[in-house]
Write a protein that holds these residues in place. Structure first.
Motif, PDB file in Angstrom:
ATOM      1  N   HIS A 130     111.038  29.920  29.864  1.00 47.44           N
ATOM      2  CA  HIS A 130     112.303  29.466  28.813  1.00 47.44           C
ATOM      3  C   HIS A 130     110.499  29.170  28.164  1.00 47.44           C
ATOM      4  N   SER A 138     104.928  23.905  23.500  1.00 52.71           N
ATOM      5  CA  SER A 138     106.106  24.496  23.080  1.00 52.71           C
ATOM      6  C   SER A 138     106.030  25.545  21.688  1.00 52.71           C
ATOM      7  N   ARG A 152     116.892  22.426  24.901  1.00 56.90           N
ATOM      8  CA  ARG A 152     116.332  23.632  26.645  1.00 56.90           C
ATOM      9  C   ARG A 152     115.921  22.631  27.483  1.00 56.90           C
ATOM     10  N   PHE A 165     108.062  27.058  27.601  1.00 58.97           N
ATOM     11  CA  PHE A 165     107.163  26.461  28.386  1.00 58.97           C
ATOM     12  C   PHE A 165     105.547  26.366  29.002  1.00 58.97           C
ATOM     13  N   ARG A 217     114.420  23.095  21.343  1.00 60.70           N
ATOM     14  CA  ARG A 217     113.973  23.095  22.731  1.00 60.70           C
ATOM     15  C   ARG A 217     113.759  22.135  23.583  1.00 60.70           C
ATOM     16  N   GLU A 244     107.349  25.278  18.377  1.00 59.45           N
ATOM     17  CA  GLU A 244     107.934  24.814  17.298  1.00 59.45           C
ATOM     18  C   GLU A 244     109.352  25.486  16.943  1.00 59.45           C
ATOM     19  N   THR A 245     110.620  25.327  17.714  1.00 56.64           N
ATOM     20  CA  THR A 245     111.575  25.717  17.274  1.00 56.64           C
ATOM     21  C   THR A 245     112.571  25.108  17.605  1.00 56.64           C
TER      22      THR A 245
END
Length: 210
Positions: A200, A143, A152, A202, A149, A145-146
């Motif tokens: 989304h 994913s 989510r 991933f 996450r 890196e934000t």
């Protein structure tokens, strides 16, 4: 998770008193199939004697095997006299210390012996973190890196009523991509669940039933 929550308590530990012979200690090590013993002076911690240490010092002793084992006390070859834990340390901080040594003693402020943490405990900790002993489906993915996450990810899992057995993340640095390993109970909606993850952002790396 703290050391005091994971340690083997004193009453369950195999120990040696400082004036015991190496023969007595080695017999105990072999009978219990363990690699090291805390060495005590009464209830005070004074070091650790290991199977490896017994053998190593024998080759340096210039004594016969019988003489060495019956005339040498455990206190004579004990190590790690000043390396111990006090219980309030985070358990994961012990991993590097136990990489090359079988155990660490846990003591109070007066050096009274309270218990031990062993290398086996560390391995069991990892087994638990990865859900090794529970059957399920292991999904590895990445994913960006934000912020948000993991939240989510949890929302998607909740939407599909997934039972998460374990969740481990890697790359806790300034990298832009984080790797995640999730283990969930096996259900018949894995394809729909992983498709939604990809929608989304991933990126699925592998899916394996274990």
């Amino acid at each position: 998770m703290f050391v005091k929550n994971m340690m083997i308590p004193k009453h369950d530990c195999i120990t040696a008193q400082e004036n015991e012979t190496l023969k007595a200690a080695l017999d105990r090590l072999e009978a219990q199939q363990i690699d090291g013993l805390p060495v005590l002076q009464g209830n005070k911690y004074v070091g650790v004697v290991t199977r490896y240490g017994i053998y190593e010092n024998y080759f340096l002793s210039n004594k016969t095997k019988e003489e060495y084992l019956t005339t040498t006390s455990v206190k004579d070859i004990a190590t790690h006299q000043e390396m111990f834990l006090e219980g309030a340390e985070l358990f994961e901080r012990t991993m590097l210390d136990l990489k090359d040594f079988p155990l660490l003693a846990v003591v109070d402020e007066d050096r009274n012996f309270l218990g031990v943490i062993t290398r086996s405990d560390v391995l069991s900790f990892f087994e638990s973190a990865f859900g090794v002993n529970r059957p399920g489906v292991r999904i590895a993915f990445t994913s960006v890196e934000t912020e948000g996450r993991i939240a989510r990810l949890s929302e998607i899992a909740h939407h599909f009523h997934e039972h998460i057995i374990s969740l481990v993340t890697f790359d806790e640095t300034d990298k832009l991509v984080r790797r995640i390993v999730m283990k969930i109970e096996k259900k018949d909606n894995i394809d729909k669940f992983t498709k939604k993850l990809e929608e989304h952002g991933f990126r699925i790396l592998s899916i394996e039933e274990v």
